[in-house]
Each structure stands twice: as structure tokens, then as C-alpha cells.
Design a protein around this motif. Structure first.
Motif, mmCIF file in Angstrom:
data_model
loop_
_atom_site.group_PDB
_atom_site.id
_atom_site.type_symbol
_atom_site.label_atom_id
_atom_site.label_comp_id
_atom_site.label_asym_id
_atom_site.label_seq_id
_atom_site.Cartn_x
_atom_site.Cartn_y
_atom_site.Cartn_z
ATOM 1 N N ARG A 39 46.360 37.045 40.822
ATOM 2 C CA ARG A 39 46.252 37.044 42.120
ATOM 3 C C ARG A 39 47.067 37.905 42.973
ATOM 4 O O ARG A 39 46.628 38.659 43.767
ATOM 5 C CB ARG A 39 46.361 35.399 42.572
ATOM 6 C CG ARG A 39 46.022 35.523 44.048
ATOM 7 C CD ARG A 39 46.413 33.935 44.335
ATOM 8 N NE ARG A 39 45.656 33.063 43.781
ATOM 9 C CZ ARG A 39 44.268 32.619 44.037
ATOM 10 N NH1 ARG A 39 43.686 33.157 45.002
ATOM 11 N NH2 ARG A 39 43.745 31.899 43.119
ATOM 12 N N GLU A 40 48.143 38.216 42.548
ATOM 13 C CA GLU A 40 49.043 39.112 43.357
ATOM 14 C C GLU A 40 48.940 40.585 43.431
ATOM 15 O O GLU A 40 48.885 41.361 43.936
ATOM 16 C CB GLU A 40 50.633 38.747 43.071
ATOM 17 C CG GLU A 40 51.175 37.521 43.348
ATOM 18 C CD GLU A 40 52.646 37.303 42.654
ATOM 19 O OE1 GLU A 40 53.190 36.343 43.362
ATOM 20 O OE2 GLU A 40 52.897 37.641 41.602
ATOM 21 N N ILE A 41 48.424 40.980 41.785
ATOM 22 C CA ILE A 41 47.922 42.159 41.557
ATOM 23 C C ILE A 41 46.790 42.576 42.151
ATOM 24 O O ILE A 41 46.498 43.645 42.644
ATOM 25 C CB ILE A 41 47.740 42.371 40.008
ATOM 26 C CG1 ILE A 41 49.043 42.143 39.305
ATOM 27 C CG2 ILE A 41 47.380 43.492 39.596
ATOM 28 C CD1 ILE A 41 48.972 42.376 37.684
ATOM 29 N N GLY A 42 46.061 41.619 42.135
ATOM 30 C CA GLY A 42 44.654 41.809 43.060
ATOM 31 C C GLY A 42 44.912 41.984 44.683
ATOM 32 O O GLY A 42 44.361 43.130 45.158
ATOM 33 N N ALA A 43 45.841 41.221 45.223
ATOM 34 C CA ALA A 43 46.195 41.536 46.635
ATOM 35 C C ALA A 43 46.522 43.017 46.850
ATOM 36 O O ALA A 43 46.418 43.548 47.707
ATOM 37 C CB ALA A 43 47.268 40.572 47.135
ATOM 38 N N LEU A 44 47.464 43.240 45.847
ATOM 39 C CA LEU A 44 48.230 44.706 46.029
ATOM 40 C C LEU A 44 47.431 45.877 45.822
ATOM 41 O O LEU A 44 47.318 46.960 46.369
ATOM 42 C CB LEU A 44 49.268 45.017 44.820
ATOM 43 C CG LEU A 44 50.689 44.106 45.125
ATOM 44 C CD1 LEU A 44 51.585 43.876 43.861
ATOM 45 C CD2 LEU A 44 51.420 44.744 46.435
ATOM 46 N N LEU A 45 46.316 45.804 44.805
ATOM 47 C CA LEU A 45 45.373 46.455 44.411
ATOM 48 C C LEU A 45 43.903 46.660 45.181
ATOM 49 O O LEU A 45 43.123 47.223 45.064
ATOM 50 C CB LEU A 45 44.956 46.834 43.025
ATOM 51 C CG LEU A 45 46.411 46.992 42.409
ATOM 52 C CD1 LEU A 45 45.811 47.201 40.791
ATOM 53 C CD2 LEU A 45 47.032 48.463 42.649
ATOM 54 N N TYR A 46 44.028 45.519 45.957
ATOM 55 C CA TYR A 46 42.503 45.356 46.823
ATOM 56 C C TYR A 46 41.514 45.091 45.722
ATOM 57 O O TYR A 46 40.462 45.587 46.069
ATOM 58 C CB TYR A 46 42.261 46.522 47.702
ATOM 59 C CG TYR A 46 43.465 46.841 48.845
ATOM 60 C CD1 TYR A 46 43.407 45.794 49.946
ATOM 61 C CD2 TYR A 46 44.105 47.734 48.572
ATOM 62 C CE1 TYR A 46 44.640 46.091 50.877
ATOM 63 C CE2 TYR A 46 45.394 48.046 49.410
ATOM 64 C CZ TYR A 46 45.552 46.961 50.670
ATOM 65 O OH TYR A 46 46.685 47.273 51.262
ATOM 66 N N ILE A 47 41.809 44.283 44.986
ATOM 67 C CA ILE A 47 40.531 43.923 43.954
ATOM 68 C C ILE A 47 40.754 42.435 43.608
ATOM 69 O O ILE A 47 41.772 41.842 44.106
ATOM 70 C CB ILE A 47 40.405 44.617 42.482
ATOM 71 C CG1 ILE A 47 41.924 44.553 41.933
ATOM 72 C CG2 ILE A 47 40.479 46.391 42.939
ATOM 73 C CD1 ILE A 47 42.063 45.223 40.498
ATOM 74 N N SER A 48 39.643 41.736 43.086
ATOM 75 C CA SER A 48 39.734 40.528 42.909
ATOM 76 C C SER A 48 40.462 40.073 41.701
ATOM 77 O O SER A 48 40.887 40.882 40.611
ATOM 78 C CB SER A 48 38.242 40.043 42.661
ATOM 79 O OG SER A 48 37.989 40.417 41.197
ATOM 80 N N ALA A 49 41.085 38.987 41.374
ATOM 81 C CA ALA A 49 41.848 38.451 40.414
ATOM 82 C C ALA A 49 41.032 38.287 39.086
ATOM 83 O O ALA A 49 41.437 38.965 38.060
ATOM 84 C CB ALA A 49 42.282 36.927 40.711
ATOM 85 N N LYS A 50 39.770 38.332 39.434
ATOM 86 C CA LYS A 50 38.723 38.193 38.125
ATOM 87 C C LYS A 50 38.530 39.819 37.705
ATOM 88 O O LYS A 50 38.714 39.920 36.436
ATOM 89 C CB LYS A 50 37.331 37.499 38.503
ATOM 90 C CG LYS A 50 36.311 37.651 37.403
ATOM 91 C CD LYS A 50 35.289 36.858 37.905
ATOM 92 C CE LYS A 50 34.220 36.845 36.501
ATOM 93 N NZ LYS A 50 32.878 36.184 37.070
ATOM 94 N N THR A 51 38.772 40.953 38.406
ATOM 95 C CA THR A 51 38.561 41.978 38.063
ATOM 96 C C THR A 51 40.076 42.569 37.159
ATOM 97 O O THR A 51 40.100 43.162 36.178
ATOM 98 C CB THR A 51 38.426 43.106 39.124
ATOM 99 O OG1 THR A 51 37.149 42.793 39.817
ATOM 100 C CG2 THR A 51 38.478 44.515 38.832
ATOM 101 N N VAL A 52 41.211 42.200 37.852
ATOM 102 C CA VAL A 52 42.503 42.140 37.211
ATOM 103 C C VAL A 52 42.371 41.433 35.675
ATOM 104 O O VAL A 52 42.878 42.108 34.766
ATOM 105 C CB VAL A 52 43.314 41.496 38.203
ATOM 106 C CG1 VAL A 52 45.045 41.672 37.127
ATOM 107 C CG2 VAL A 52 43.715 42.157 39.297
ATOM 108 N N GLU A 53 41.899 40.290 35.709
ATOM 109 C CA GLU A 53 41.820 39.819 34.379
ATOM 110 C C GLU A 53 41.130 40.516 33.345
ATOM 111 O O GLU A 53 41.263 40.528 32.009
ATOM 112 C CB GLU A 53 41.196 38.352 34.451
ATOM 113 C CG GLU A 53 42.004 37.466 35.128
ATOM 114 C CD GLU A 53 43.624 37.087 34.250
ATOM 115 O OE1 GLU A 53 43.491 37.164 33.029
ATOM 116 O OE2 GLU A 53 44.637 36.758 35.034
ATOM 117 N N ARG A 54 39.841 41.255 33.824
ATOM 118 C CA ARG A 54 39.023 41.803 33.009
ATOM 119 C C ARG A 54 39.912 43.129 32.425
ATOM 120 O O ARG A 54 39.669 43.477 31.390
ATOM 121 C CB ARG A 54 37.642 42.239 33.591
ATOM 122 C CG ARG A 54 36.756 43.085 32.981
ATOM 123 C CD ARG A 54 35.375 43.275 33.564
ATOM 124 N NE ARG A 54 35.460 44.044 34.634
ATOM 125 C CZ ARG A 54 35.222 43.760 35.830
ATOM 126 N NH1 ARG A 54 35.292 42.487 36.068
ATOM 127 N NH2 ARG A 54 35.467 44.589 37.031
#
Length: 240
Positions: free
Chosen positions: A196-211
Motif C-alpha cells: 500500500r505504501e509503495i503504491g502511494a509513493l509510485l501512484y499505482i495500486s497496491a494490487k499492481t505492486v503485488e503483481r
């Protein structure tokens, strides 16, 4: 002129070069600032403690030259250089690092940096490197010159064109095994950020981060976050 291209678009004639200095160590920034501010044609106008902040500062203010450390939190100097080269193509970029490393040197050139200076000789080379990069002339430390000659000779030996890379990475280096986005996520995962934090930093969803994270594990043949962290340390994305 757009806000994206305004900073760093040109060095003002007769005025000091405006420098952004990015390093996660306050004492290092202080020492480098003393060196640069001691010159009449250079002035540090902004500082940043990590690569992401460096990108923000460069986009927000009038800066002619960004001096970036390699190993920084959130975003490395090389990642910041790539981002700045895309967003502010006229901004000059100089890498200042402790790493006497051919891989980093070639990656710095590929990222858009005009020079590469070792911290161990910053008192001798940094000022001239800044001036050279501002003149749009490359600045290369002696060890890197040997690396360039060796790469040139290796390409000739392989029968490749002097200007080509033969389908490999920059100057004969192999392509990196992961994409730039995966590299950004790998660094943040290794630094302990949640999806969730990575998604916020990179302006992408947490689901995309997990992928992306799943792709990283598959590409690198690893099982968990610990192995990803060890890999990030080994390739210099984070300090041990």
C-alpha cells in the motif's frame, strides 16, 4: 514554456550555475556544499535527502545542475537521473558516488548523467566536473576511461559496430534482468515499505505492486522478501 521543461532549461549567461545537491548523509551534503559554494560560478540552491525528493526539488525550482549520490532511500541516484532525464531533458546531471564500479558508471551514462565523480577525490575533481557537465562536455574519472577503452576493444573483438551494443545492454553490458519499474519496487520492498505504501509513493495500486512483486520473485528465482532484500543489497540498490 511548460513547467516540466522550465527548470534547468539553460544556464544563465554570467550568473552562477544553480545546483541541486542530493545525498542521504547530511554531513556529506554539508561538505560538498562548502566546496561548491566556494566557487563564484556555482551555487547550491536546493538539497535533497533521497532520489524522490531530488526529483521533486528539481521540478519545483530553477536548477541548472543536479548532483546525485547513487545509494539513497526511496529512489537511487540512477533512478532519479532516469526520471529527471525524462521530465527535464535540459537539466544537467552529475553522479557523485563512493562506488568505483563500472556497472554503475555505464548505467549512469545510460540514465542521462554527463559525468561520474568519486567522493574520494571530490575535493580535486568535483568543481571541474560540474563545469564540464554544464558546458555539455562529459566528465570521466580515470578508472572509467579504462572501462570505456576496454568496452570499445571488446566490441571490436566481437565484430560489433563501434556505436552499437549488439543487442545487449549499454556498452556491452547485459540487459538488466528486471524493468525500471520493477527495480523501483524492489528497492522499496527491500527498504520495508508495504504494498500500500509503495503504491502511494509510485501512484499505482497496491494490487499492481503485488503483481510486480510476484514477477520479481519469478524472474529472479526467489521465494520471499528476505531474498529480494539480499539481492537489492548485492546489486547496490540499498546499503547493507
Amino acid at each position: 514554456m511548460s513547467d516540466e521543461t522550465r527548470p534547468g532549461s539553460a544556464v544563465r549567461s554570467g550568473s552562477p550555475t544553480r545546483v541541486l545537491l542530493a545525498d542521504d548523509h547530511t554531513l556529506v551534503r554539508r561538505g560538498v556544499r562548502l566546496i561548491l559554494d566556494g566557487e563564484p560560478d556555482l551555487t547550491v540552491v536546493a538539497e535533497a535527502g533521497d532520489g524522490a525528493e531530488a526529483v521533486e526539488r528539481a521540478r519545483a525550482g530553477d536548477v541548472d545542475l543536479a548532483v546525485l549520490d547513487v545509494a539513497m532511500p526511496r529512489m537511487t541516484g540512477l533512478q532519479a537521473a532516469r526520471e529527471l532525464s525524462r521530465r527535464l531533458p535540459d537539466l544537467r546531471i552529475l553522479i557523485l558516488t563512493m562506488y568505483d564500479n563500472e556497472q554503475y558508471f555505464f548505467e549512469a551514462l545510460k540514465a542521462g548523467a554527463g559525468g561520474y565523480v568519486l567522493k574520494s577525490v571530490a575535493d580535486r575533481d568535483l568543481v571541474e566536473a560540474c563545469r564540464a557537465v554544464v558546458r555539455d562536455e562529459p566528465f570521466i574519472y580515470p578508472g572509467a576511461e579504462r572501462a570505456l577503452v576496454r568496452s570499445y576493444l571488446e566490441r571490436l573483438h566481437r565484430g560489433e559496430g563501434v556505436g552499437g551494443s549488439g543487442g545487449g545492454g549499454v556498452d556491452g553490458l547485459p540487459e538488466r534482468p528486471i524493468t525500471e519499474r520493477e527495480e523501483e519496487i524492489l528497492k522499496l520492498v527491500a527498504e520495508g515499505f508495504t504494498s500500500r505504501e509503495i503504491g502511494a509513493l509510485l501512484y499505482i495500486s497496491a494490487k499492481t505492486v503485488e503483481r510486480h512483486r510476484a514477477n520479481l520473485l519469478a524472474k529472479l528465482g526467489m521465494r520471499d522478501r528476505l531474498e529480494l532484500t539480499r539481492y537489492a543489497i548485492r546489486v547496490g540498490l540499498i546499503d547493507p
